[in-house]
Scaffold this active site. Sequence first.
Site, PDB file in Angstrom:
ATOM      1  N   THR A  76       0.840  -1.197   0.000  1.00 41.46           N
ATOM      2  CA  THR A  76       0.000   0.000   0.000  1.00 41.46           C
ATOM      3  C   THR A  76       0.876   1.249   0.000  1.00 41.46           C
ATOM      4  O   THR A  76       0.653   2.188  -0.780  1.00 41.46           O
ATOM      5  CB  THR A  76      -0.931  -0.014   1.248  1.00 41.46           C
ATOM      6  N   ASN A 160      -6.490  -9.008  -7.697  1.00 44.16           N
ATOM      7  CA  ASN A 160      -6.601  -9.765  -6.454  1.00 44.16           C
ATOM      8  C   ASN A 160      -7.965 -10.416  -6.236  1.00 44.16           C
ATOM      9  O   ASN A 160      -8.102 -11.312  -5.413  1.00 44.16           O
ATOM     10  CB  ASN A 160      -6.280  -8.855  -5.267  1.00 44.16           C
ATOM     11  N   GLN A 193      -0.039  -9.586  -6.454  1.00 46.95           N
ATOM     12  CA  GLN A 193      -0.658 -10.909  -6.595  1.00 46.95           C
ATOM     13  C   GLN A 193       0.047 -11.752  -7.653  1.00 46.95           C
ATOM     14  O   GLN A 193      -0.054 -12.967  -7.655  1.00 46.95           O
ATOM     15  CB  GLN A 193      -2.143 -10.770  -6.973  1.00 46.95           C
ATOM     16  N   SER A 213       4.827  -7.189  -2.411  1.00 46.80           N
ATOM     17  CA  SER A 213       4.463  -7.336  -0.999  1.00 46.80           C
ATOM     18  C   SER A 213       4.923  -8.708  -0.519  1.00 46.80           C
ATOM     19  O   SER A 213       4.783  -9.703  -1.238  1.00 46.80           O
ATOM     20  CB  SER A 213       2.940  -7.219  -0.849  1.00 46.80           C
ATOM     21  N   ALA A 214       5.438  -8.774   0.721  1.00 39.38           N
ATOM     22  CA  ALA A 214       5.961 -10.057   1.218  1.00 39.38           C
ATOM     23  C   ALA A 214       4.851 -11.004   1.667  1.00 39.38           C
ATOM     24  O   ALA A 214       4.944 -12.211   1.464  1.00 39.38           O
ATOM     25  CB  ALA A 214       6.921  -9.800   2.375  1.00 39.38           C
ATOM     26  N   HIS A 215       3.783 -10.452   2.258  1.00 36.16           N
ATOM     27  CA  HIS A 215       2.836 -11.368   2.917  1.00 36.16           C
ATOM     28  C   HIS A 215       1.916 -12.111   1.952  1.00 36.16           C
ATOM     29  O   HIS A 215       1.152 -12.978   2.370  1.00 36.16           O
ATOM     30  CB  HIS A 215       2.045 -10.656   4.018  1.00 36.16           C
ATOM     31  N   THR A 253      13.808   3.723  10.646  1.00 34.36           N
ATOM     32  CA  THR A 253      14.748   2.610  10.759  1.00 34.36           C
ATOM     33  C   THR A 253      14.163   1.360  10.114  1.00 34.36           C
ATOM     34  O   THR A 253      13.034   0.976  10.410  1.00 34.36           O
ATOM     35  CB  THR A 253      15.048   2.334  12.258  1.00 34.36           C
ATOM     36  N   CYS A 345      -9.961  -5.764   1.944  1.00 35.40           N
ATOM     37  CA  CYS A 345     -10.184  -4.328   2.148  1.00 35.40           C
ATOM     38  C   CYS A 345     -11.656  -3.971   2.015  1.00 35.40           C
ATOM     39  O   CYS A 345     -12.199  -3.216   2.811  1.00 35.40           O
ATOM     40  CB  CYS A 345      -9.386  -3.501   1.152  1.00 35.40           C
TER      41      CYS A 345
HETATM   42  N1  PLP Z   1      -2.082  -4.569  -4.296  1.00 37.84           N
HETATM   43  C1  PLP Z   1      -2.770  -5.709  -4.436  1.00 37.84           C
HETATM   44  C2  PLP Z   1      -3.082  -6.215  -5.802  1.00 37.84           C
HETATM   45  C3  PLP Z   1      -3.193  -6.422  -3.315  1.00 37.84           C
HETATM   46  O1  PLP Z   1      -3.877  -7.555  -3.463  1.00 37.84           O
HETATM   47  C4  PLP Z   1      -2.879  -5.908  -2.031  1.00 37.84           C
HETATM   48  C5  PLP Z   1      -3.356  -6.594  -0.819  1.00 37.84           C
HETATM   49  O2  PLP Z   1      -4.474  -7.075  -0.762  1.00 37.84           O
HETATM   50  C6  PLP Z   1      -2.141  -4.721  -1.942  1.00 37.84           C
HETATM   51  C7  PLP Z   1      -1.765  -4.073  -3.103  1.00 37.84           C
HETATM   52  C8  PLP Z   1      -1.769  -4.133  -0.626  1.00 37.84           C
HETATM   53  O3  PLP Z   1      -0.779  -4.923  -0.005  1.00 37.84           O
HETATM   54  P1  PLP Z   1      -0.314  -4.647   1.487  1.00 37.84           P
HETATM   55  O4  PLP Z   1      -1.223  -5.466   2.342  1.00 37.84           O
HETATM   56  O5  PLP Z   1       1.112  -5.120   1.555  1.00 37.84           O
HETATM   57  O6  PLP Z   1      -0.434  -3.198   1.749  1.00 37.84           O
END
Ligand code: PLP
Length: 396
Positions: A76, A160, A193, A213-215, A253, A345
């Site tokens: 994000t 996503n 994604q 994004s890592a998660h 940091t 979201c």
């Molecule tokens: N972009 C996409 C396509 C996503 O699916 C997501 C998370 O759902 C994000 C951005 C945001 O990722 P983060 O949770 O690391 O902010």
Amino acid sequence: MKRIYFDYAATTPLDSSVLRAMNPYFKEKFGNDGSLHSFGQAALAGIDAAREKIATALGLDILTGFREIIFTGSATEANNLALRATAREFRIRNPKSEIPRLIISAIEHESILETARDLEKKGIELVILPVDKKGHVDLKYLKNNLTENTALVSIMIANNEIGTIQPIKEISLIIKDFRGSKKFPLFHSDAVQAFQYLDCSPEKLDVDLLTLSAHKICGPKGVGALYVRSGIFPKSLPIIFGGGQEFGWRSGTENPALIVGFRKAIEMAAAIREKEKIRVAGLRNMFWRELKKIYPAAVLNNDFSSKGNSFLPNVLNVYFPDYSAEELVIKFDLAGMAVSAGSACSARAAKDSHVLAALGWPANRIKSSLRFSFGRLTTSQEIKEGAKIMKGILKS
Ligand code: PLP
């Protein structure tokens, strides 16, 4: 009760080897990477190695790649940074020009959509590209809307909620063709994604900015990255100010544990990508076959089997005509299967999916649609157990 997790597009379980790689940085290697002493240098070594290996995994140039990776607190934040920095750079370069234009697709993640809307309030011109019934952007509309004042085009690699894969290379050619020898428009793509299943090399895709994004790839939450092609911004244009970390792009940091975990997650995802793509697509197909047997009225919102369309292998978005999505999420969860009604979201904001709306589906269909997303730990046994759960809940 054994629980089944079919919500990999929301987040993924942390891989054990990622956790092992991170562990020393929580305790022994706790130093501040900005410190000159050995504690700081141990943390810095972990961050430097991660930056270098991530650049390599993205196929970046050995000399410039290191400085092209900016670690952030999330994708994000990386998306915010990409849009806001480009808008600022355009204004610096063109102080007398018309207002900058930003072009995005109608099915971008909220972190792009809401940032774009905020920039619009601050005087940017926002153009939102329509998509077809499968979620592919209208390339003619894009071509017709590229203007001298277009600062940035931002189109995600893969969606996503429905998994649509955009023709990024074709889009970058359109932009490059229009841009000629000029600096703008730049091209940003959200690869959050896509990375798990597709080669997201910025050079191959020819994008100027790329978000990760890592998660979403079995790494830790709270860390993302923005690839910034070297030379597009003569100086850093941060949105968070302070000590000047991340080459001046993102003060604060760094968290070495998260960054080292991110590196491990990226390396693992890239190494098993091709095999996983096939395995997970097989599981998705099996789940869909089972679901159709149990509940023949189910309709795909992402018809992955139709010709000429490309979708991620792990996402199924299904319309259940006789049910509300919310009701099913709760019933499935109580029975041990976690799925979602659209993105995490939109669920939080209790909003209907803007993605399904952009495909042209009416509100009643949107409110009755569920997303199933599979991933690294999904097995055929889980698919069978999921089918059993659905059989107990759905009327045939
Ligand atoms: N972009 C996409 C396509 C996503 O699916 C997501 C998370 O759902 C994000 C951005 C945001 O990722 P983060 O949770 O690391 O902010």
